[in-house]
Write a protein that holds these residues in place. Structure first.
Motif, mmCIF file in Angstrom:
data_model
loop_
_atom_site.group_PDB
_atom_site.id
_atom_site.type_symbol
_atom_site.label_atom_id
_atom_site.label_comp_id
_atom_site.label_asym_id
_atom_site.label_seq_id
_atom_site.Cartn_x
_atom_site.Cartn_y
_atom_site.Cartn_z
ATOM 1 N N THR A 479 18.909 39.761 50.164
ATOM 2 C CA THR A 479 17.714 39.939 50.992
ATOM 3 C C THR A 479 16.811 41.025 50.416
ATOM 4 O O THR A 479 15.594 40.849 50.316
ATOM 5 C CB THR A 479 18.114 40.301 52.429
ATOM 6 N N GLY A 480 17.413 42.140 50.012
ATOM 7 C CA GLY A 480 16.617 43.214 49.437
ATOM 8 C C GLY A 480 15.977 42.833 48.122
ATOM 9 O O GLY A 480 14.838 43.218 47.828
ATOM 10 N N LEU A 481 16.677 42.046 47.303
ATOM 11 C CA LEU A 481 16.141 41.626 46.011
ATOM 12 C C LEU A 481 14.920 40.726 46.183
ATOM 13 O O LEU A 481 13.880 40.928 45.543
ATOM 14 C CB LEU A 481 17.228 40.887 45.224
ATOM 15 N N LEU A 482 15.031 39.735 47.059
ATOM 16 C CA LEU A 482 13.932 38.785 47.224
ATOM 17 C C LEU A 482 12.736 39.397 47.940
ATOM 18 O O LEU A 482 11.596 39.007 47.693
ATOM 19 C CB LEU A 482 14.423 37.546 47.983
ATOM 20 N N SER A 483 12.991 40.356 48.808
ATOM 21 C CA SER A 483 11.878 40.996 49.525
ATOM 22 C C SER A 483 11.193 42.067 48.687
ATOM 23 O O SER A 483 10.084 42.486 49.001
ATOM 24 C CB SER A 483 12.380 41.620 50.827
ATOM 25 N N GLY A 484 11.853 42.523 47.625
ATOM 26 C CA GLY A 484 11.299 43.587 46.811
ATOM 27 C C GLY A 484 11.709 44.969 47.258
ATOM 28 O O GLY A 484 11.357 45.961 46.616
ATOM 29 N N ALA A 485 12.463 45.072 48.358
ATOM 30 C CA ALA A 485 12.905 46.377 48.834
ATOM 31 C C ALA A 485 13.952 46.988 47.920
ATOM 32 O O ALA A 485 14.139 48.208 47.898
ATOM 33 C CB ALA A 485 13.462 46.259 50.253
ATOM 34 N N GLN A 486 14.671 46.161 47.166
ATOM 35 C CA GLN A 486 15.679 46.624 46.225
ATOM 36 C C GLN A 486 15.468 45.911 44.896
ATOM 37 O O GLN A 486 14.844 44.850 44.834
ATOM 38 C CB GLN A 486 17.099 46.349 46.753
ATOM 39 N N GLY A 487 16.027 46.494 43.837
ATOM 40 C CA GLY A 487 15.940 45.848 42.541
ATOM 41 C C GLY A 487 14.682 46.197 41.777
ATOM 42 O O GLY A 487 13.892 47.058 42.186
ATOM 43 N N PRO A 488 14.435 45.482 40.664
ATOM 44 C CA PRO A 488 13.335 45.840 39.763
ATOM 45 C C PRO A 488 11.973 45.315 40.156
ATOM 46 O O PRO A 488 10.991 45.564 39.467
ATOM 47 C CB PRO A 488 13.791 45.214 38.441
ATOM 48 N N GLY A 489 11.864 44.544 41.234
ATOM 49 C CA GLY A 489 10.573 43.967 41.599
ATOM 50 C C GLY A 489 10.274 42.719 40.782
ATOM 51 O O GLY A 489 11.170 42.072 40.237
ATOM 52 N N ARG A 490 8.981 42.375 40.667
ATOM 53 C CA ARG A 490 8.565 41.137 39.995
ATOM 54 C C ARG A 490 7.703 41.445 38.783
ATOM 55 O O ARG A 490 7.043 42.488 38.705
ATOM 56 C CB ARG A 490 7.794 40.249 40.961
ATOM 57 N N ASP A 491 7.696 40.498 37.847
ATOM 58 C CA ASP A 491 6.881 40.680 36.652
ATOM 59 C C ASP A 491 5.476 40.136 36.881
ATOM 60 O O ASP A 491 5.115 39.725 38.002
ATOM 61 C CB ASP A 491 7.551 40.022 35.436
ATOM 62 N N GLU A 492 4.668 40.098 35.816
ATOM 63 C CA GLU A 492 3.272 39.678 35.961
ATOM 64 C C GLU A 492 3.127 38.220 36.352
ATOM 65 O O GLU A 492 2.070 37.800 36.836
ATOM 66 C CB GLU A 492 2.503 39.948 34.662
ATOM 67 N N ASP A 493 4.165 37.414 36.145
ATOM 68 C CA ASP A 493 4.118 36.005 36.539
ATOM 69 C C ASP A 493 4.668 35.763 37.932
ATOM 70 O O ASP A 493 4.744 34.618 38.378
ATOM 71 C CB ASP A 493 4.902 35.155 35.534
ATOM 72 N N GLY A 494 5.117 36.809 38.611
ATOM 73 C CA GLY A 494 5.670 36.647 39.956
ATOM 74 C C GLY A 494 7.153 36.410 39.978
ATOM 75 O O GLY A 494 7.742 36.262 41.054
ATOM 76 N N ALA A 495 7.803 36.346 38.802
ATOM 77 C CA ALA A 495 9.249 36.137 38.750
ATOM 78 C C ALA A 495 9.959 37.480 38.849
ATOM 79 O O ALA A 495 9.387 38.538 38.580
ATOM 80 C CB ALA A 495 9.632 35.441 37.446
ATOM 81 N N LEU A 496 11.230 37.439 39.239
ATOM 82 C CA LEU A 496 12.022 38.657 39.282
ATOM 83 C C LEU A 496 12.128 39.239 37.870
ATOM 84 O O LEU A 496 12.402 38.514 36.909
ATOM 85 C CB LEU A 496 13.424 38.360 39.827
ATOM 86 N N ALA A 497 11.913 40.526 37.742
ATOM 87 C CA ALA A 497 11.923 41.180 36.438
ATOM 88 C C ALA A 497 13.359 41.426 35.997
ATOM 89 O O ALA A 497 13.846 42.564 35.957
ATOM 90 C CB ALA A 497 11.140 42.493 36.505
ATOM 91 N N LEU A 498 14.066 40.344 35.687
ATOM 92 C CA LEU A 498 15.482 40.401 35.353
ATOM 93 C C LEU A 498 15.775 39.529 34.140
ATOM 94 O O LEU A 498 15.171 38.459 33.958
ATOM 95 C CB LEU A 498 16.337 39.911 36.527
ATOM 96 N N ASP A 499 16.736 39.984 33.334
ATOM 97 C CA ASP A 499 17.277 39.159 32.254
ATOM 98 C C ASP A 499 18.607 38.534 32.659
ATOM 99 O O ASP A 499 18.986 37.478 32.148
ATOM 100 C CB ASP A 499 17.485 40.013 30.995
ATOM 101 N N LEU A 500 19.320 39.195 33.576
ATOM 102 C CA LEU A 500 20.620 38.700 34.036
ATOM 103 C C LEU A 500 20.778 39.020 35.511
ATOM 104 O O LEU A 500 20.609 40.163 35.933
ATOM 105 C CB LEU A 500 21.761 39.356 33.240
ATOM 106 N N LEU A 501 21.111 37.999 36.282
ATOM 107 C CA LEU A 501 21.415 38.173 37.701
ATOM 108 C C LEU A 501 22.819 37.629 37.958
ATOM 109 O O LEU A 501 23.114 36.481 37.631
ATOM 110 C CB LEU A 501 20.406 37.440 38.583
ATOM 111 N N VAL A 502 23.660 38.457 38.534
ATOM 112 C CA VAL A 502 25.015 38.049 38.919
ATOM 113 C C VAL A 502 25.068 38.004 40.438
ATOM 114 O O VAL A 502 24.815 39.012 41.102
ATOM 115 C CB VAL A 502 26.072 39.025 38.374
ATOM 116 N N VAL A 503 25.369 36.838 40.999
ATOM 117 C CA VAL A 503 25.475 36.681 42.448
ATOM 118 C C VAL A 503 26.952 36.680 42.817
ATOM 119 O O VAL A 503 27.695 35.771 42.424
ATOM 120 C CB VAL A 503 24.804 35.390 42.934
ATOM 121 N N LEU A 504 27.395 37.701 43.533
ATOM 122 C CA LEU A 504 28.776 37.750 43.996
ATOM 123 C C LEU A 504 28.899 37.059 45.351
ATOM 124 O O LEU A 504 27.918 36.909 46.081
ATOM 125 C CB LEU A 504 29.263 39.197 44.083
ATOM 126 N N ASP A 505 30.127 36.648 45.682
ATOM 127 C CA ASP A 505 30.368 35.895 46.923
ATOM 128 C C ASP A 505 29.473 34.665 46.970
ATOM 129 O O ASP A 505 28.897 34.316 48.010
ATOM 130 C CB ASP A 505 30.135 36.763 48.158
#
Length: 795
Positions: A479-505
């Motif tokens: 929830t925090g990642l998608l809302s922008g409250a946590q994590g690196p935010g978004r890049d200039e194209d609107g995508a999450l500014a990530l090279d690797l995302l690991v989803v646990l559970d």
């Protein structure tokens, strides 16, 4: 309580709860005994039918002949002690029964993009708005609906192969280019915790409410339905109900018999059992209720059987009418969707350009199963499949992470690092101990200069991941990642500014949430879905983790790291269908036999308040009680009432809550957040949810907050506590399954107490009651999108 037309007031369809509880034994009664899990009470053996009660309840088994049903007025009027649809009600149980339940939280940018795609998707071009009278039988259909009806009947009767009714265009070998992304959101740095406001109810004009009340009054329905009707149907609710009274079924817990009575009062002789408006609403309701049990689609034959039970005389016509009205989408699976030239030889294209298969195809083609689904889940599954294929095909596969793998803390972690280096999508499976491997992967990726984070479903999971990586910034909640409250935010194209995302559970991912998440990842990003395949599935519709595993669309890494200790040994055995007696010298596992539900509640309070704190120095606030359902004499409600009286007695002056109460907050269906009440004021109820302050508006407290000393297994999934007390009263036997037991027994880190009153039903559930099957389309969609490039990466 007010009854709808055609009902007898004062009756109720809620299942009977436990008989009055026997007086609780005194404190001198026999205490816990450190014996193995096969120990049981001396009560008579509980008969087990082979299917869990939570899985046996099926919306399509309802019949139209039911009468004398009471309009739902509160959550308790429809609860089942075994929690018939726990997977969804755990997320929405706190919201059930309130007429003022607020809608879900506002859409994120990715969700808005998904909604925009829905608008662009061409589905049903023509609706039957111009029809002069309702369709009552298949003979009254014409045009597209008649053609569809003929096609379905021909396929299911075996007269024609399913290939005759599908276009010959093969699936695209690779997903379409990603659609333009929304405007980027500014990257948000870590910020101090500020009170998070729960979503406020949607503003509704008094005029809209008054208009709906007037329509409800004309139909003999209670005015209390006005607010939920406007919530479900919008400001135009009054007009919709006037022209189509069966829209009342959009209100939660309104039953078909009640909607029928409402329609008769408004329409008189104009309506009948085969009224197209009625049958379309019934199909929609069947699919919505199926989604509560995790299905994204239903077999068309199953839908027709259910419609016949609702006195629909021509279920075939009803299904096709619902398809043409846009209520449902029709899918065909099985057979050969791309017949070869030999099979098609002799077939002539019809006037619509569809070539009918020749005799060879009729003889050899595999049967085609027809499915119905709601467009929201169909779109989500298709978007998710396309997005996963995009990640598989767009990732750099020549990266060399050998040096990083060499420094991994375990062989399984090294294997995971090497696998992720050459794949855009990887599935990692293992138990609680295996969570160290994704943590090692994140640390290795960040050491290589990559933007890598791990996302969990709960604040508890985020804290555990942060402790494993040693770096708090590497762990976020979804929830925090998608809302922008946590994590690196978004890049200039609107995508999450990530090279690797690991989803646990990852088994907790539902199809809509997964589609939003994958859509937010940029081309070239890597995604790892990590989780334990033995736990209960998501609260929402779909089975994303299981479908990706089954489709074998990407490399799979199975951890070889066992869960340690007696609890780990016990849970590992349950995972393969064995309930073994384990050696627990430190009383890590304790079985407490009970005779009835009353004794189960007494023993549970005794364990939480006295025995566990004294024996293990684990305070009551760090012990979690888990039971099968919300209702019944030993369900979450009864247990929470008893635990509050012992642990935090008080008048409940803040809407039934006092400072210090343990609660569970449900901000949206399918999302349960444990917390503690801190205070209340004009703004609402102030909670501390894992260190995050949350303010629940006054009008939302009753619908979205419940006491949380005791949770259901679905609410507890993905979280762990120092100690867990699992309560299995006698009436819970039919609600047990292997995934339920596996999930519940695995929630305790240092200690597990089992309050055991189901006798032989427990080993029977572990050995013979597997996970409830969910009907989904994601697996077949992924298999169709496999390309040579993707297949070469499959491990």
């Amino acid at each position: 309580m007010t009854a709808l037309p055609g009902e007898t007031p004062g009756t109720d369809d809620a299942p009977a709860e436990d008989a009055p509880a026997a007086p609780a034994p005194g404190d001198g009664a026999e205490g816990p005994s450190p014996v193995g899990p096969t120990a049981g009470s001396d009560a008579a053996e509980v008969a087990a039918s082979g299917t869990a009660g939570a899985e046996a309840v099926d919306a399509v088994a309802e019949t139209a002949g039911t009468s004398s049903e009471e309009l739902p007025e509160a959550a308790e009027s429809s609860e089942a002690s075994t929690d018939a649809s726990e997977a969804s009600s755990d997320g929405s149980e706190a919201a059930e029964g309130s007429a003022d339940a607020a809608p879900a939280a506002e859409l994120s940018e990715a969700q808005a993009e998904l909604a925009a795609q829905r608008e662009l998707r061409e589905r049903i071009e023509k609706r039957k708005a111009e029809k002069a009278a309702p369709i009552s039988a298949g003979g009254g259909l014409s045009g597209t609906a008649a053609d569809l009806l003929a096609a379905v009947r021909a396929v299911e009767s075996g007269e024609k192969a399913g290939t005759a009714f599908f276009a010959r265009t093969a699936p695209a070998p690779s997903p379409a280019p990603a659609s333009p992304r929304p405007a980027p959101a500014a990257a948000q740095p870590s910020r101090p915790a500020v009170p998070e406001a729960a979503p406020a109810p949607r503003a509704i004009s008094p005029e809209a409410l008054d208009a709906v009340r007037a329509v409800l009054a004309r139909g003999g329905a209670p005015e209390a339905l006005a607010r939920p009707a406007v919530d479900a149907l919008g400001e135009q609710a009054a007009e919709l109900l006037r022209t189509d009274p069966w829209h009342l079924l959009a209100v939660s817990d309104v039953r078909p018999e009640q909607a029928d009575g409402f329609a008769r009062a408004l329409l008189g002789s104009e309506c009948g059992p085969d009224d197209g408006r009625r049958t379309a609403a019934l199909v929609g309701r069947l699919l919505e209720r199926a989604a509560l049990r995790g299905h994204t689609a239903l077999d068309a034959a199953e839908v027709r059987t259910a419609l016949a039970g609702h006195a629909v005389r021509d279920p075939d016509a009803a299904v096709l009418n619902a398809v043409e009205e846009g209520v449902a989408l029709l899918f065909g699976e099985g057979g050969d969707a791309e017949p070869d030239e030999a099979d098609a030889e002799g077939g002539e294209p019809d006037e619509d350009g569809v070539r009918e298969a020749g005799p060879a195809a009729d003889a050899d083609a595999a049967p085609v199963r027809m499915f119905l689904g709601l467009d929201r889940y169909a779109l989500a599954e298709e978007s998710l499949a396309d997005g996963l294929a995009r990640l598989v095909n767009s990732c750099e596969k020549t990266a060399d992470w050998t040096e990083a793998a060499a420094g991994a803390p375990s062989p399984s972690a090294a294997e995971l690092i090497r696998t992720v280096a050459s794949a855009g999508l990887v599935v990692h499976s293992g138990g609680e101990a295996a969570r160290a491997e994704p943590a090692a992967l994140i640390a290795a990726a960040r050491g290589l200069g990559l933007r890598a984070v791990g996302a969990t479903h709960s604040e508890d999971g985020r804290r555990r991941l942060a402790a494993a990586t040693g770096e708090p910034a590497t762990a976020v909640t979804l929830t925090g990642l998608l809302s922008g409250a946590q994590g690196p935010g978004r890049d200039e194209d609107g995508a999450l500014a990530l090279d690797l995302l690991v989803v646990l559970d990852a088994p907790q991912l539902d199809v809509e949430g997964a589609a939003v998440l994958v859509e937010a990842l940029a081309d070239g990003a890597r995604l790892v879905l990590s989780g334990d395949p033995g736990v209960l599935g998501s609260a929402g519709a779909g089975r994303v983790f299981a479908d990706v595993l089954a489709a074998r669309a990407c490399p799979q890494v199975v951890s070889r790291t066992p869960d340690p200790g007696p609890i780990g040994e016990l849970v590992s055995g349950i995972g393969i269908g064995e309930l073994n007696q384990v050696d627990a010298p430190g009383k890590e596992v304790v079985i407490v036999p009970v005779r009835d539900a009353g004794e189960a509640v007494h023993r549970t309070v005794q364990l939480v308040a006295d025995s566990v704190p004294r024996a293990f120095s684990i305070p009551a606030e760090e012990t979690q009680v888990i039971t099968v359902g919300h209702g019944g004499a030993a369900g979450t409600r009864a247990l929470n009432e008893a635990l509050k009286q012992r642990l935090n007695p008080g008048p409940g002056r803040f809407g039934g809550f006092d400072p210090g109460d343990r609660v569970v907050h449900v901000p949206a269906p399918g999302r349960a957040v444990p917390g503690v009440v801190r205070s209340a004021d004009g703004e609402g109820l102030h909670l501390d949810c894992g260190g995050v302050p949350v303010v629940v508006p006054q009008e939302r407290v009753e619908s979205s907050v419940r006491h949380g000393w005791a949770l259901s297994a679905h609410q507890a999934a993905g979280m762990r506590w120092p100690a867990a007390v699992v309560v299995l009263p006698g009436d819970a036997a039919q609600g047990l399954s292997r995934p339920w037991v596996y999930t519940a027994f695995g929630r305790g880190e240092r200690h597990l107490s089992v309050v055991h009153g189901v006798d032989r039903a427990l080993p029977h559930a572990v050995a013979e009651v597997p996970a409830q099957e969910r009907t989904t389309r994601l697996r077949s969609l992924l298999e169709a999108l496999l390309t040579p490039d993707a297949a070469s990466s499959t491990g």
